[in-house]
Enzyme design. Structure first.
Site, PDB file in Angstrom:
ATOM      1  N   HIS A   1       0.863  -1.199   0.000  1.00  0.00           N
ATOM      2  CA  HIS A   1       0.000   0.000   0.000  1.00  0.00           C
ATOM      3  C   HIS A   1       0.888   1.235   0.000  1.00  0.00           C
ATOM      4  CE1 HIS A   1       1.277  -0.460   4.163  1.00  0.00           C
ATOM      5  NE2 HIS A   1       1.035   0.831   4.333  1.00  0.00           N
TER       6      HIS A   1
ATOM      7  N   ARG B   1       8.551  -9.125  14.972  1.00  0.00           N
ATOM      8  CA  ARG B   1       8.884  -7.766  14.562  1.00  0.00           C
ATOM      9  C   ARG B   1       7.894  -6.831  15.239  1.00  0.00           C
ATOM     10  NH1 ARG B   1      10.784  -4.051  10.683  1.00  0.00           N
ATOM     11  NH2 ARG B   1       9.169  -2.630   9.939  1.00  0.00           N
TER      12      ARG B   1
HETATM   13  C1  GA4 Z   1      -2.270   2.566   5.611  1.00  0.00           C
HETATM   14  C2  GA4 Z   1      -1.463   3.499   6.529  1.00  0.00           C
HETATM   15  C3  GA4 Z   1      -1.945   3.460   7.978  1.00  0.00           C
HETATM   16  O1  GA4 Z   1      -1.532   2.243   8.593  1.00  0.00           O
HETATM   17  C4  GA4 Z   1      -3.488   3.557   8.067  1.00  0.00           C
HETATM   18  C5  GA4 Z   1      -4.066   2.350   7.329  1.00  0.00           C
HETATM   19  C6  GA4 Z   1      -5.583   2.183   7.346  1.00  0.00           C
HETATM   20  C7  GA4 Z   1      -6.049   1.226   8.457  1.00  0.00           C
HETATM   21  O2  GA4 Z   1      -5.331   0.320   8.832  1.00  0.00           O
HETATM   22  O3  GA4 Z   1      -7.197   1.413   8.898  1.00  0.00           O
HETATM   23  C8  GA4 Z   1      -5.965   1.682   5.933  1.00  0.00           C
HETATM   24  C9  GA4 Z   1      -4.674   1.879   5.075  1.00  0.00           C
HETATM   25  C10 GA4 Z   1      -3.772   2.742   5.915  1.00  0.00           C
HETATM   26  C11 GA4 Z   1      -4.963   2.504   3.697  1.00  0.00           C
HETATM   27  C12 GA4 Z   1      -6.246   1.956   3.023  1.00  0.00           C
HETATM   28  C13 GA4 Z   1      -7.376   1.654   4.032  1.00  0.00           C
HETATM   29  C14 GA4 Z   1      -7.121   2.441   5.327  1.00  0.00           C
HETATM   30  C15 GA4 Z   1      -6.467   0.252   5.823  1.00  0.00           C
HETATM   31  C16 GA4 Z   1      -7.197   0.257   4.525  1.00  0.00           C
HETATM   32  C17 GA4 Z   1      -7.606  -0.842   3.910  1.00  0.00           C
HETATM   33  C18 GA4 Z   1      -3.942   3.716   9.509  1.00  0.00           C
HETATM   34  C19 GA4 Z   1      -3.980   4.636   7.160  1.00  0.00           C
HETATM   35  O4  GA4 Z   1      -4.217   5.779   7.461  1.00  0.00           O
HETATM   36  O5  GA4 Z   1      -4.165   4.137   5.900  1.00  0.00           O
END
Ligand code: GA4
Length: 319
Positions: free
Chosen positions: A194, A261
């Site tokens: 991501h 980790r």
């Molecule tokens: C990725 C970065 C951060 O960890 C986060 C993630 C968020 C979550 O875990 O709720 C998201 C992910 C993240 C991006 C896409 C969406 C939202 C999970 C997901 C499937 C907390 C963020 O802000 O975006």
């Protein structure tokens, strides 16, 4: 050097490169050039001599380890993550899964204190470890964003940092625990690929590797874990504000077969009503506007409606 990867997917290539390690005790003008170059290149870099007190890091790490060492039912008391709280394997709300346990917080003191009541037998201790850590790391993030503005020759050097110091800043703090996957001879996906939606991410991990970045499709670069450093990466919002000059690069975390980790990440985001648009200095006839302006609320809504690996920023392209 590029080698074929034995895991987790046979079609991938592992590329061994050293990410820039930037010593923040060097002269500011040197640091700003190195950081800008890193943000334009891999979008990832390490910082050392960062000034975050060791004690703030070790307190947070100890509290985190204490929590993740609890029994499953004790940990469930702090869940489910909707989106904040304890989560295990489920990531987001659209069916993404990984070999990870985590605690997700928003970063205001009152909600941290409230959240810690279900996390710890000594909530005051846990909550002060979280708040102190966030404060120290946010200060470092601000410093880096100011140095970045200087390196870009933007006259308003707090143009990025004030978005994350705003009381309404929508930042997120995450503690990750990747248990050893000893039953499997190869690594598993802990947190799938991501990009980070926010402005800047500062990640600190224990001495167990697992983070990989993907500068191009199918190629993965492992990041060496250094507990004394912070790994910094550009988020989508900063890519948009720099009109694509900086890159928000895809990354993922793999598990280790034998060791756990642990990582802690502060995702610094703007207030919900802030508009993300390219700085005028970044838009020229040769570099026309790449992304339509959007509010952080709009971007977040889109992010939450998509799967982890879906590309989001491209949906806002001008052409
Ligand atoms: C990725 C970065 C951060 O960890 C986060 C993630 C968020 C979550 O875990 O709720 C998201 C992910 C993240 C991006 C896409 C969406 C939202 C999970 C997901 C499937 C907390 C963020 O802000 O975006």
């Amino acid at each position: 050097m590029v080698v074929a990867s034995p895991n987790p997917n046979g079609n991938e290539k592992i590329q061994l490169v050293d990410l820039p390690v930037i010593d923040l005790s060097l002269p500011r003008s040197v640091v700003s050039k190195l950081i800008v170059k890193a943000c334009e290149g891999y979008g990832f870099f390490m910082v050392i001599n960062h000034g975050v007190p060791k004690e703030a890091i070790s307190r947070m790490e100890e509290e985190s380890l204490t929590f993740f060492s609890k029994t499953a039912s004790e940990k469930q008391r702090a869940g489910p993550a909707n989106p904040f709280g304890y989560g295990s394997k489920n990531i987001g709300h659209n069916g993404d899964m990984g070999e990870v346990e985590y605690l997700l917080f928003n970063t205001d003191k009152a909600s941290i204190a409230q959240r810690c009541k279900t996390i710890s037998d000594d909530p005051t201790k846990f909550s002060s470890a979280v708040s102190d850590y966030i404060e120290a790391v946010r200060e470092l993030a601000c410093e880096l964003l100011e140095v970045i503005a200087e390196g870009l020759w933007v006259p308003d050097t707090s143009v990025f940092s004030r978005l994350i110091t705003d009381v309404e800043s929508d930042s997120v703090f995450r503690l990750n625990y990747y248990p050893p996957t000893s039953s499997s001879p190869t690594s598993k996906i802990g947190f799938g690929e991501h990009t980070d939606p926010q402005i800047l991410t500062l990640l600190r991990s224990n001495d167990v590797g697992g983070l990989q970045i993907s500068p191009q499709d199918g190629v993965w670069v492992p990041v060496t874990s250094d507990p004394a450093a912070f790994c910094v990466n550009v988020g989508d919002a900063l890519q948009a504000m720099t009109n694509g000059r900086f890159v928000s690069v895809r990354h993922r975390a793999l598990t280790n077969s034998f060791k756990s980790r642990m990582s802690m990440a502060l995702f610094s985001g703007p207030p919900l009503n802030a508009t993300m648009k390219a700085l005028p200095e970044m838009v020229t006839p040769e570099n026309p506007l790449v992304y339509k302006p959007f509010t952080w609320a709009e971007y977040k809504k889109k992010t939450c409606s998509l799967r982890l690996g879906d590309s989001r920023l491209n949906l806002f392209r001008t052409s």
